[in-house]
Design a protein around this motif. Structure first.
Motif, short mmCIF file in Angstrom:
data_model
loop_
_atom_site.label_atom_id
_atom_site.label_comp_id
_atom_site.label_asym_id
_atom_site.label_seq_id
_atom_site.Cartn_x
_atom_site.Cartn_y
_atom_site.Cartn_z
N THR A 60 0.83 -1.20 0.00
CA THR A 60 0.00 0.00 0.00
C THR A 60 0.87 1.26 0.00
O THR A 60 0.62 2.19 -0.76
N GLU A 64 1.09 4.09 -2.98
CA GLU A 64 0.90 5.52 -2.70
C GLU A 64 2.11 6.33 -3.16
O GLU A 64 1.96 7.42 -3.72
N THR A 65 3.30 5.77 -2.97
CA THR A 65 4.52 6.46 -3.38
C THR A 65 4.59 6.58 -4.90
O THR A 65 4.96 7.64 -5.42
N ALA A 68 2.15 9.27 -5.96
CA ALA A 68 2.65 10.59 -5.57
C ALA A 68 3.80 11.03 -6.46
O ALA A 68 3.90 12.20 -6.83
N LYS A 73 -3.11 11.65 -7.08
CA LYS A 73 -3.64 11.23 -5.79
C LYS A 73 -4.38 9.90 -5.92
O LYS A 73 -4.82 9.34 -4.94
N THR A 74 -4.51 9.43 -7.14
CA THR A 74 -5.22 8.19 -7.41
C THR A 74 -4.24 7.12 -7.89
O THR A 74 -3.44 7.35 -8.78
N ILE A 75 -4.33 5.95 -7.28
CA ILE A 75 -3.52 4.81 -7.69
C ILE A 75 -4.18 4.20 -8.91
O ILE A 75 -5.38 3.94 -8.91
N ASP A 79 0.47 1.78 -11.66
CA ASP A 79 1.13 1.68 -10.36
C ASP A 79 1.16 0.22 -9.89
O ASP A 79 2.17 -0.26 -9.38
#
Length: 119
Positions: A60, A64-65, A68, A73-75, A79
């Protein structure tokens, strides 16, 4: 929450997903143990459960990294594919899911020609 509440459990603090993960871990251990004709101790199930939670937490944070880093802001699926890059089996499975998935609706960009700019 009151310390006098006798129905309070660790699972309440962790949330419903932790409890579901524990049940699923226990079920998987039982199934594989039955197939291999071995029993799995409660301590082993608890250790495996903690390992699963740790892995999910790490994954997780990585997702998120990645988002970012891309200033999002959305995976998204890219990703997830980046996360799966070290596991050939997982990557191949995700790619097969992506191929069978219905094409998503993409916004069409309006192409402005040089002639339209002059108007």
């Amino acid at each position: 929450m009151s310390l006098l509440n006798s129905t309070h459990t660790v699972a309440d603090e962790q949330g419903p997903y932790h409890a579901k993960a524990r049940v699923m871990t226990h079920q998987m251990c039982q199934e594989h143990g039955d197939k291999m004709d071995v029993s799995v101790s409660k301590q082993s199930v608890n250790v495996l459960h903690q390992m699963v939670l740790g892995l999910v937490e790490t994954m997780t944070m990585d997702l998120e990294t990645f988002a970012a880093h891309a200033r999002r802001k959305t995976i998204n699926a890219e990703d997830v594919m980046l996360l799966a890059r070290r596991s050939d089996t997982l990557r191949e499975h995700l790619e097969s899911l992506r191929e069978t998935e219905a094409p998503s609706k993409k916004r069409k960009k309006k192409v402005v020609s040089d002639d339209e700019d002059d108007e």
